[in-house]
Enzyme design. Sequence first.
Site, PDB file in Angstrom:
ATOM      1  N   HIS A 235      34.607  33.863 -55.881  1.00 27.40           N
ATOM      2  CA  HIS A 235      33.248  33.368 -56.154  1.00 27.40           C
ATOM      3  C   HIS A 235      32.880  32.227 -55.212  1.00 27.40           C
ATOM      4  CE1 HIS A 235      32.904  35.901 -59.695  1.00 27.40           C
ATOM      5  NE2 HIS A 235      34.051  35.436 -60.144  1.00 27.40           N
TER       6      HIS A 235
ATOM      7  N   SER B  38      33.090  41.761 -66.405  1.00 29.18           N
ATOM      8  CA  SER B  38      31.671  41.769 -66.759  1.00 29.18           C
ATOM      9  C   SER B  38      31.477  42.393 -68.141  1.00 29.18           C
ATOM     10  CB  SER B  38      30.866  42.551 -65.718  1.00 29.18           C
ATOM     11  OG  SER B  38      30.911  41.916 -64.460  1.00 29.18           O
TER      12      SER B  38
ATOM     13  N   ARG C 112      44.905  33.965 -68.804  1.00 29.29           N
ATOM     14  CA  ARG C 112      45.173  35.273 -68.205  1.00 29.29           C
ATOM     15  C   ARG C 112      46.260  35.151 -67.143  1.00 29.29           C
ATOM     16  NH1 ARG C 112      39.087  36.714 -66.545  1.00 29.29           N
ATOM     17  NH2 ARG C 112      39.120  34.443 -66.232  1.00 29.29           N
TER      18      ARG C 112
ATOM     19  N   LYS D  76      41.946  33.584 -61.377  1.00 29.32           N
ATOM     20  CA  LYS D  76      40.844  32.709 -60.981  1.00 29.32           C
ATOM     21  C   LYS D  76      41.055  32.146 -59.584  1.00 29.32           C
ATOM     22  CE  LYS D  76      37.697  31.917 -62.743  1.00 29.32           C
ATOM     23  NZ  LYS D  76      36.435  32.705 -62.586  1.00 29.32           N
TER      24      LYS D  76
ATOM     25  N   ASN E 244      34.803  30.667 -66.836  1.00 31.16           N
ATOM     26  CA  ASN E 244      35.820  31.721 -67.007  1.00 31.16           C
ATOM     27  C   ASN E 244      35.787  32.222 -68.448  1.00 31.16           C
ATOM     28  OD1 ASN E 244      36.870  29.179 -67.807  1.00 31.16           O
ATOM     29  ND2 ASN E 244      38.972  29.891 -67.640  1.00 31.16           N
TER      30      ASN E 244
ATOM     31  N   VAL F 193      22.485  38.487 -64.365  1.00 37.20           N
ATOM     32  CA  VAL F 193      22.119  39.013 -63.054  1.00 37.20           C
ATOM     33  C   VAL F 193      23.273  38.825 -62.071  1.00 37.20           C
ATOM     34  CG1 VAL F 193      19.661  38.664 -63.352  1.00 37.20           C
ATOM     35  CG2 VAL F 193      21.051  36.820 -62.409  1.00 37.20           C
ATOM     36  N   LEU F 194      23.339  39.712 -61.083  1.00 38.51           N
ATOM     37  CA  LEU F 194      24.395  39.624 -60.079  1.00 38.51           C
ATOM     38  C   LEU F 194      23.887  40.150 -58.746  1.00 38.51           C
ATOM     39  CD1 LEU F 194      27.416  39.205 -59.294  1.00 38.51           C
ATOM     40  CD2 LEU F 194      27.758  41.609 -59.887  1.00 38.51           C
TER      41      LEU F 194
ATOM     42  N   ASP G 283      14.777  43.861 -66.111  1.00 35.45           N
ATOM     43  CA  ASP G 283      15.395  44.204 -64.833  1.00 35.45           C
ATOM     44  C   ASP G 283      14.288  44.560 -63.837  1.00 35.45           C
ATOM     45  OD1 ASP G 283      18.590  45.129 -64.173  1.00 35.45           O
ATOM     46  OD2 ASP G 283      17.057  45.801 -62.762  1.00 35.45           O
TER      47      ASP G 283
ATOM     48  N   ALA H  94      26.240  34.437 -65.242  1.00 30.22           N
ATOM     49  CA  ALA H  94      26.247  34.365 -63.772  1.00 30.22           C
ATOM     50  C   ALA H  94      26.732  33.026 -63.244  1.00 30.22           C
ATOM     51  CB  ALA H  94      24.845  34.651 -63.247  1.00 30.22           C
ATOM     52  N   ILE H  95      27.296  32.171 -64.094  1.00 26.81           N
ATOM     53  CA  ILE H  95      27.630  30.813 -63.680  1.00 26.81           C
ATOM     54  C   ILE H  95      28.693  30.782 -62.580  1.00 26.81           C
ATOM     55  CG2 ILE H  95      29.381  30.444 -65.464  1.00 26.81           C
ATOM     56  CD1 ILE H  95      26.757  27.892 -64.166  1.00 26.81           C
ATOM     57  N   ASP H  96      29.572  31.776 -62.520  1.00 23.93           N
ATOM     58  CA  ASP H  96      30.568  31.824 -61.441  1.00 23.93           C
ATOM     59  C   ASP H  96      29.901  31.893 -60.070  1.00 23.93           C
ATOM     60  OD1 ASP H  96      33.194  31.642 -62.512  1.00 23.93           O
ATOM     61  OD2 ASP H  96      32.979  33.634 -63.365  1.00 23.93           O
TER      62      ASP H  96
ATOM     63  N   VAL I 282      30.285  28.530 -69.442  1.00 16.87           N
ATOM     64  CA  VAL I 282      31.723  28.516 -69.142  1.00 16.87           C
ATOM     65  C   VAL I 282      32.014  29.461 -67.985  1.00 16.87           C
ATOM     66  CG1 VAL I 282      34.022  29.016 -70.045  1.00 16.87           C
ATOM     67  CG2 VAL I 282      32.332  27.868 -71.493  1.00 16.87           C
TER      68      VAL I 282
ATOM     69  N   TYR J  60      39.951  36.542 -57.913  1.00 13.35           N
ATOM     70  CA  TYR J  60      38.535  36.190 -57.915  1.00 13.35           C
ATOM     71  C   TYR J  60      38.358  34.912 -57.097  1.00 13.35           C
ATOM     72  CZ  TYR J  60      37.525  39.465 -61.738  1.00 13.35           C
ATOM     73  OH  TYR J  60      37.368  40.588 -62.508  1.00 13.35           O
TER      74      TYR J  60
ATOM     75  N   GLU K 271      35.703  40.236 -56.672  1.00 11.99           N
ATOM     76  CA  GLU K 271      34.299  40.459 -57.031  1.00 11.99           C
ATOM     77  C   GLU K 271      33.476  41.131 -55.944  1.00 11.99           C
ATOM     78  OE1 GLU K 271      34.326  36.273 -55.284  1.00 11.99           O
ATOM     79  OE2 GLU K 271      35.615  37.445 -56.612  1.00 11.99           O
TER      80      GLU K 271
END
Length: 364
Positions: free
Chosen positions: A96, A134, A15, A75, A300, A239-240, A198, A268-270, A298, A94, A118
């Site tokens: 994070h 997202s 990107r 990123k 990204n 989840v965030l 949720d 949610a790994i970021d 992953v 971003y 974010e």
Amino acid sequence: MKIGVPKEIKNHEYRVGLTPPSVAELVAAGHEVVVETMAGAGIDFEDADYQAAGATILPDARSVFAAAEMIVKVKEPQASEIALLEPRHLLFTYLHLAADKPQAEGLMASGATCIAYETVTAQGGGLPLLKPMSEVAGRMSVQVGAHYLEKEQGGRGVLLGGVPGVAPAKVAILGGGVSGINAAQMAVGMRADVTIYDLNMARLAELDMFFSSQIKTAYASKAAIAAAVKNAHLVIGAVLVPGAAAPKLVTREMLKTMKRGSVLVDIAIDQGGCFETSHATTHEDPVFEVDGVIHYCVANMPGAVARTSAFALNNATLPFALKLANLGADAAMAADPHLAAGLNVSGGKIRHPAVAEALDLPLN
């Protein structure tokens, strides 16, 4: 303002912070844009496309950082990029930071003003600069989950939608936000057996109305999540908590109850991931196995569909980039509290409460 666009250097990140149409908008507003050579090559934009939009092409990242006042990326800056930041710089990308203390400390040491996509908010709620990615990650999660359920990928050998006479795969989606609803749309389209979990009952009611009988909804109690993990073929962590580390919803003990060859996809790994066994992976080496369960983590994900993602991101970020360029960071944030919510680091200090809490650093 002088705006710089370096080429992304994170693993398999194609990107770009500004597409040529975005550059043209900034140039038309009276700003100067410098772009690192081949910055847009990953999404089929040549240097000539940027020059036609009014940008100047520079040979390397060092030249871009030296020439620019505002750096627009996708990123989080890598170590070599953090080393190029100075107190005069405004970084818009971003970050994070809640899951990345070394990066936070590097940005603090640089003295730069760092606004994170974010944590920028929207009137009426929501995270407008996180939303497009997202959406992409949510849709991709089902695509990659279905792929890794295939036997030759180490999966259980289950077709997500089943066939007549054979039941479809069970998909559990943890979180009914933007990623979760997009994951559900894809999973429903592939005829999977889908349940969304949720804690927000109002949100569950909305999802129930939206999908009607196509999905099931459930309150995300610990017991319900444990049962979901045990029975599901594909679990998607969506989840965030804005700016903060993701809660660990699936424990190692829960993992031991899962079917061998099941798949976890951690969107949610970021933010650190929502499975206890998660750790960030790359597009080059995307999965690992724990207790016979495949983990796709992953950091990204949208980079895999870089052209779609870059345009979707630019659609959201350009109005804010224009505001920052037109007014300068301080005036822009003073005029727009939603943009001000994006401020994570400036003057060597952490400025966002959720980031400070997650990293156990003082808030200033």
